[in-house]
Motif scaffolding. Structure first.
Motif, short mmCIF file in Angstrom:
data_model
loop_
_atom_site.label_atom_id
_atom_site.label_comp_id
_atom_site.label_asym_id
_atom_site.label_seq_id
_atom_site.Cartn_x
_atom_site.Cartn_y
_atom_site.Cartn_z
N PHE A 76 -0.02 -0.76 -12.71
CA PHE A 76 -0.76 0.38 -12.70
C PHE A 76 -2.12 0.28 -11.99
O PHE A 76 -2.65 1.47 -11.17
CB PHE A 76 -0.97 1.02 -14.16
CG PHE A 76 -1.60 2.39 -14.17
CD1 PHE A 76 -0.81 3.47 -13.93
CD2 PHE A 76 -2.76 2.52 -14.80
CE1 PHE A 76 -1.52 4.67 -13.94
CE2 PHE A 76 -3.43 3.62 -14.80
CZ PHE A 76 -2.63 4.86 -14.48
N THR A 77 -2.89 -0.56 -12.17
CA THR A 77 -4.35 -0.68 -11.57
C THR A 77 -4.29 -0.55 -10.32
O THR A 77 -5.08 -0.12 -9.55
CB THR A 77 -5.02 -2.06 -11.89
OG1 THR A 77 -3.94 -2.98 -11.82
CG2 THR A 77 -5.22 -2.05 -13.47
N ASP A 78 -3.00 -1.04 -9.47
CA ASP A 78 -2.96 -1.00 -7.97
C ASP A 78 -2.95 0.41 -7.58
O ASP A 78 -3.43 0.94 -6.51
CB ASP A 78 -1.60 -1.57 -7.34
CG ASP A 78 -1.54 -3.07 -7.85
OD1 ASP A 78 -2.67 -3.78 -7.91
OD2 ASP A 78 -0.30 -3.66 -8.31
N PHE A 96 3.85 5.59 -16.22
CA PHE A 96 4.00 4.85 -15.26
C PHE A 96 5.24 3.84 -15.21
O PHE A 96 5.97 3.55 -14.30
CB PHE A 96 2.48 3.60 -14.97
CG PHE A 96 2.65 2.53 -14.07
CD1 PHE A 96 2.67 3.00 -12.71
CD2 PHE A 96 2.88 1.33 -14.36
CE1 PHE A 96 2.91 2.06 -11.76
CE2 PHE A 96 3.11 0.14 -13.60
CZ PHE A 96 2.98 0.71 -12.06
N GLU A 97 5.63 3.09 -16.19
CA GLU A 97 6.73 2.34 -16.36
C GLU A 97 7.90 2.94 -16.13
O GLU A 97 8.98 2.59 -15.38
CB GLU A 97 6.77 1.62 -17.83
CG GLU A 97 5.74 0.39 -17.75
CD GLU A 97 5.69 -0.78 -16.44
OE1 GLU A 97 7.10 -0.97 -16.11
OE2 GLU A 97 4.89 -1.14 -16.15
N LEU A 98 7.93 4.23 -16.46
CA LEU A 98 9.21 5.13 -16.30
C LEU A 98 9.52 5.53 -14.99
O LEU A 98 10.57 5.33 -14.35
CB LEU A 98 9.09 6.08 -17.32
CG LEU A 98 10.27 7.43 -17.07
CD1 LEU A 98 11.61 6.86 -17.44
CD2 LEU A 98 10.08 8.63 -17.93
N VAL A 99 8.11 5.93 -14.42
CA VAL A 99 8.44 6.35 -12.81
C VAL A 99 8.55 5.26 -12.07
O VAL A 99 9.39 5.25 -11.12
CB VAL A 99 7.09 6.83 -12.71
CG1 VAL A 99 6.91 7.11 -11.09
CG2 VAL A 99 6.78 8.18 -13.24
N LYS A 100 8.02 3.95 -12.33
CA LYS A 100 8.29 2.91 -11.53
C LYS A 100 9.84 2.36 -11.70
O LYS A 100 10.36 2.15 -10.74
CB LYS A 100 7.58 1.61 -12.20
CG LYS A 100 7.79 0.38 -11.53
CD LYS A 100 6.76 -0.62 -12.08
CE LYS A 100 6.93 -2.15 -12.00
NZ LYS A 100 5.80 -3.25 -12.57
N ARG A 101 10.38 2.53 -13.15
CA ARG A 101 11.81 2.15 -13.19
C ARG A 101 12.62 3.21 -12.29
O ARG A 101 13.59 2.62 -11.82
CB ARG A 101 12.13 2.33 -14.69
CG ARG A 101 11.59 1.00 -15.40
CD ARG A 101 12.36 0.79 -16.65
NE ARG A 101 12.20 1.74 -17.52
CZ ARG A 101 11.09 1.89 -18.38
NH1 ARG A 101 10.23 1.22 -18.49
NH2 ARG A 101 11.07 3.19 -19.35
N TYR A 125 0.89 -1.00 -0.16
CA TYR A 125 -0.09 0.00 -0.02
C TYR A 125 0.80 1.23 -0.04
O TYR A 125 0.59 2.08 -0.85
CB TYR A 125 -0.99 0.05 1.21
CG TYR A 125 -1.73 1.33 1.49
CD1 TYR A 125 -2.99 1.49 0.69
CD2 TYR A 125 -1.25 2.03 2.47
CE1 TYR A 125 -3.43 2.58 1.09
CE2 TYR A 125 -2.14 3.33 2.45
CZ TYR A 125 -3.32 3.49 1.99
OH TYR A 125 -4.01 4.67 1.93
N SER A 126 2.02 1.24 0.66
CA SER A 126 2.77 2.36 1.02
C SER A 126 3.48 2.73 -0.27
O SER A 126 3.70 4.00 -0.81
CB SER A 126 3.74 2.07 2.14
OG SER A 126 4.66 3.47 2.21
N VAL A 127 4.07 1.61 -0.86
CA VAL A 127 4.88 1.86 -2.18
C VAL A 127 3.71 2.29 -3.33
O VAL A 127 4.14 3.35 -3.95
CB VAL A 127 5.42 0.38 -2.47
CG1 VAL A 127 5.99 0.31 -4.09
CG2 VAL A 127 6.46 0.15 -1.58
N ALA A 128 2.65 1.63 -3.29
CA ALA A 128 1.70 2.16 -4.38
C ALA A 128 1.22 3.47 -4.22
O ALA A 128 1.20 4.45 -5.13
CB ALA A 128 0.49 1.35 -4.31
#
Length: 428
Positions: free
Chosen positions: A405-407, A358-363, A279-282
């Protein structure tokens, strides 16, 4: 010891719990010359009302006692722990947060001796009326210094409006008036209650042999009698409702430009254990997508001179609390507040519009974690203890890698529909 290997990263963590309840986490780092150790107790500034060990009735202790105790543990009858660390080439420090107190050192030699110093000074308290009274003046000066710090006042002003009934709104160091009430008996009562080994962890990262290091720690603990562990009985504080949140406050301090802090308190229940880490990471990724320095929102507001390089944001989950802060210096506080509020109001739609990023921010987030794995301090400091069921920096990395991303959409809907906001503005 339990051994957990992270093959892809070439790292291994060893964990065990000693007979007295002390949790020991060891991580050897091949090729590193420095070793970092941190000893943490699950006791912070919000724990000011509890049933002292050996008693049956709750007691309300003066605000700032956890931080005061942190200061006093270094001083013994005939020496200061800082001097002992210095003799063995170690650099030592300590800090108190809302929910934890930590003592730490870093060294490139004499690991055994420095570990013994750490374990001994934390586990062998010495308080007298004279030494306690002397410390009141020192901590009082520290409190007054932060009273004049606009950034600190802006932060705790925002916290105070989000948590008007809970001890979270009280400065971690307390007030000059509250610490003046602290006695040596108070410190012993707090120490005996919360510094039980079963409420404490020791994390050591760097140049070490895990079996040898564990033998050193076990040998040190074998020579001490802590008595049987007793349950810790914290007294829950009154909980504010959304209607209790102070919507806005303005204060004048010695600043050259206005400072604005927007606070958001979540009233939804944070999942327990590792689900809480997810939850915190999302939530943190959600704020990255909306407000990091490559986002459309940031670039638009920066170009319009609504925000500048001072702008920042943060999301925190603490024991019993969760909140976010958006803050920065601005020449136009009203526009700053209205623009950021509009983004929050439209957050689900804003997120969907940013899905391609999303994928960029996640990476980027994954890259920050991998970079932190090269820091012994970062590894040790990101051990979450009981908050997320003993999660480590590697568990955070695993969460980032599997999150979708849905999370983010799900947690955003839950948090924002069950939240309340406040603004705290500091004007010249």
């Amino acid at each position: 010891m339990n051994k957990q290997v992270y093959d892809r990263l070439g790292e291994t963590i060893y964990q065990t719990t000693l007979a007295n309840g002390l949790k020991v986490i060891l991580m050897p780092k091949a090729g590193f010359h420095k070793t970092f150790a941190i000893m943490t107790t699950d006791y912070g500034s919000i724990d000011n009302e509890f049933v002292p060990r050996g008693q049956t009735e709750p007691v309300r202790f003066p605000d700032g006692i956890a931080h005061f105790l942190e200061h006093k543990l270094f001083e013994k009858k005939d020496h200061d722990a800082f001097d002992l660390f210095g003799q063995y080439g170690a650099s030592a420090n300590a800090f108190t947060s809302f929910t934890q107190t930590s003592y730490l050192f870093s060294t490139t030699s004499h690991l055994k001796e420095n570990l013994n110093i750490l374990l001994d000074f934390v586990q062998q308290p010495y308080f007298t009326a004279a030494t306690v009274n002397k410390e009141k003046g020192i901590i009082g000066q520290e409190i007054q210094m932060y009273d004049d710090d606009p950034g600190w006042q802006s932060y705790f002003g925002m916290i105070g409006q989000l948590y008007p009934k809970e001890p979270l709104h009280i400065d971690i160091a307390g007030t000059v008036a509250s610490i003046d009430k602290i006695t040596a008996d108070d410190l012993y009562a707090a120490y005996n209650t919360f510094y039980q080994p079963s409420n404490t962890s020791l994390v050591v990262v760097g140049q070490l042999d895990p079996e040898e290091t564990l033998d050193w720690v076990t040998g040190n603990q074998a020579g001490k009698d802590f008595g049987p562990a007793e349950p810790i009985k914290r007294i829950p504080s009154p909980q504010a409702t959304p209607a209790d949140i102070v919507p806005a406050m303005t204060r004048h301090l010695s600043v050259t430009r206005p400072k604005v802090s927007i606070g958001i308190r979540g009233f939804n229940e944070v999942p327990s254990g590792r689900d809480g880490l997810d939850y915190s990471v999302a939530m943190s990724l959600m704020f990255d997508l909306l407000f990091n320095d490559t986002s459309d929102n940031y670039l638009r507001l920066y170009d319009a001179n609504v925000i500048d390089d001072s702008f920042g944001y943060d999301f925190q989950v603490q024991r019993g609390a969760q909140f976010a802060q958006l803050a920065g210096d601005t020449d136009d506080p009203e526009t700053f507040i209205s623009e950021l509020t509009a983004i929050l109001d439209d957050a689900p739609a804003q997120l969907k519009g940013a899905e391609s990023q999303f994928e960029l921010v996640k990476r980027e987030a994954i890259g920050r974690i991998i970079g932190a794995i090269n820091s012994v301090e970062a590894i040790a400091n990101q051990y979450d203890g009981p908050l997320f069921a003993g999660a480590t920096i590697f568990d955070e990395l695993a969460t980032l890698e599997r999150i979708q991303f849905t999370d983010l959409i799900d947690v955003t809907q839950t948090f924002l529909t069950n939240s309340q906001r406040t603004t705290y503005t500091v004007l010249p």
